[in-house]
Design a protein around this motif. Structure first.
Motif, PDB file in Angstrom:
ATOM      1  N   PRO A  59       0.643  -1.058   0.053  1.00 48.51           N
ATOM      2  CA  PRO A  59       0.102  -0.037  -0.143  1.00 48.51           C
ATOM      3  C   PRO A  59       0.764   1.382  -0.098  1.00 48.51           C
ATOM      4  O   PRO A  59       1.863   1.306   0.674  1.00 48.51           O
ATOM      5  N   THR A  60       0.417   2.269  -0.660  1.00 51.33           N
ATOM      6  CA  THR A  60       1.140   3.654  -0.864  1.00 51.33           C
ATOM      7  C   THR A  60       0.509   4.472  -0.023  1.00 51.33           C
ATOM      8  O   THR A  60       0.983   5.729   0.470  1.00 51.33           O
ATOM      9  N   SER A  61      -0.644   4.420   0.522  1.00 51.46           N
ATOM     10  CA  SER A  61      -1.490   5.386   1.419  1.00 51.46           C
ATOM     11  C   SER A  61      -0.616   5.414   2.446  1.00 51.46           C
ATOM     12  O   SER A  61      -0.071   4.546   3.106  1.00 51.46           O
ATOM     13  N   LYS A  62      -0.933   6.604   3.088  1.00 45.01           N
ATOM     14  CA  LYS A  62      -0.147   6.904   4.537  1.00 45.01           C
ATOM     15  C   LYS A  62      -0.648   5.953   5.657  1.00 45.01           C
ATOM     16  O   LYS A  62      -2.039   5.512   5.846  1.00 45.01           O
ATOM     17  N   ASP A  63       0.309   5.232   6.129  1.00 42.81           N
ATOM     18  CA  ASP A  63       0.156   4.267   7.406  1.00 42.81           C
ATOM     19  C   ASP A  63      -0.414   5.066   8.629  1.00 42.81           C
ATOM     20  O   ASP A  63       0.472   5.367   9.412  1.00 42.81           O
ATOM     21  N   VAL A  64      -1.638   5.425   8.714  1.00 39.12           N
ATOM     22  CA  VAL A  64      -2.015   6.084  10.043  1.00 39.12           C
ATOM     23  C   VAL A  64      -2.790   4.862  10.715  1.00 39.12           C
ATOM     24  O   VAL A  64      -3.884   4.419  10.771  1.00 39.12           O
TER      25      VAL A  64
ATOM     26  N   GLU B 119      -5.318  -2.882  16.261  1.00 40.70           N
ATOM     27  CA  GLU B 119      -4.659  -1.688  15.531  1.00 40.70           C
ATOM     28  C   GLU B 119      -5.373  -1.812  14.162  1.00 40.70           C
ATOM     29  O   GLU B 119      -5.033  -3.023  13.654  1.00 40.70           O
ATOM     30  N   THR B 120      -5.629  -0.881  13.439  1.00 40.23           N
ATOM     31  CA  THR B 120      -5.911  -0.934  11.920  1.00 40.23           C
ATOM     32  C   THR B 120      -5.016   0.193  11.239  1.00 40.23           C
ATOM     33  O   THR B 120      -4.438   1.087  11.961  1.00 40.23           O
ATOM     34  N   SER B 121      -5.364   0.392  10.059  1.00 41.61           N
ATOM     35  CA  SER B 121      -4.823   1.696   9.248  1.00 41.61           C
ATOM     36  C   SER B 121      -5.430   1.854   7.819  1.00 41.61           C
ATOM     37  O   SER B 121      -6.314   0.918   7.436  1.00 41.61           O
ATOM     38  N   ASN B 122      -5.017   2.784   7.063  1.00 38.25           N
ATOM     39  CA  ASN B 122      -5.393   2.713   5.770  1.00 38.25           C
ATOM     40  C   ASN B 122      -4.699   1.582   4.952  1.00 38.25           C
ATOM     41  O   ASN B 122      -3.878   1.092   5.349  1.00 38.25           O
TER      42      ASN B 122
END
Length: 219
Positions: A10-15, A31-34
């Motif tokens: 994934p290239t989306s920001k890892d928030v 914990e989750t993320s984009n």
């Protein structure tokens, strides 16, 4: 087009964000993320699957196919602490999250393995949390909310990579698929492809989803 959850890297920001979800009757911090499937909540299809499937055996070798951030793998690990639970995904961020969520919840029986784009386990594993899967590993139980949106051909390849790895004489898989995304047509297709050694049927319906049961018989 928004980045798909089945992107390998994934290239989306890892928030990272923390959720509290109910799995196996307990409140579980995760914990989750984009860039992963259903990164903001426990999705409805997975909720239907986890609510309706029968309890797994107390031990054995289990598979979460397309693990995302890990709710299915965690549920299997809570239900059967003596089992080995393998979680597979193409998405490296999803695997990192599943491994982190297993560690946070003291589920040392969860193993994560990265696959290639066809769904086959990679011989060389990365990131560091991943483990290579033995080539001959077979499964007593497979639970999956499979990635329908990868397309029919890719989905068929994925399912035929893993369902034949059910153990003979009792291995069973449960797949949750939306009715309007081809659940009913998938049942006869699987039956035809898997052949006489497997029984494929509709196990349950709820909230627009089908749960498909694939049971492997004697050989």
């Amino acid at each position: 087009m928004a980045e798909q959850y089945f992107s390998a890297e994934p290239t989306s920001k890892d928030v990272r964000r923390t959720l509290n979800v109910t799995l196996q009757g307990r409140e579980v911090p995760v914990e989750t993320s984009n860039g992963v499937f259903s990164g903001s909540r426990l999705d409805l299809g997975t909720s239907v699957l986890l609510r309706e499937v029968p309890e797994p055996p107390s031990s054995g070798t289990f598979l979460d196919l397309g693990c995302g951030w890990g709710p299915v793998a965690l549920s299997l690990a809570f239900a059967a602490p003596d089992a080995d639970v393998w979680a597979v995904d193409v998405n490296e961020r999803a695997l990192e999250l599943t491994a982190a969520n297993a560690k946070r919840n003291d589920r040392a029986n969860v193993h994560v393995t990265r696959t290639d784009e066809s769904g086959a386990p990679l011989a060389e594993q990365s990131p560091a949390v991943c483990e290579a899967m033995p080539d001959d590993l077979a499964f007593d139980v497979i639970w999956s909310n499979p990635p329908i949106r990868i397309g029919k051909d890719a989905l068929h390849t994925l399912l035929m990579t893993w369902l034949p790895r059910l153990k003979p004489n009792g291995g069973v898989a449960y797949l949750v698929v939306q009715k309007n995304l081809g659940a009913d047509s998938l049942i006869p297709w699987l039956a035809g492809e898997l052949g006489d050694g497997f029984a494929v049927s509709k196990y349950h319906s709820a909230k627009g989803y089908r749960i498909i049961e694939v049971a492997r018989g004697n050989e």
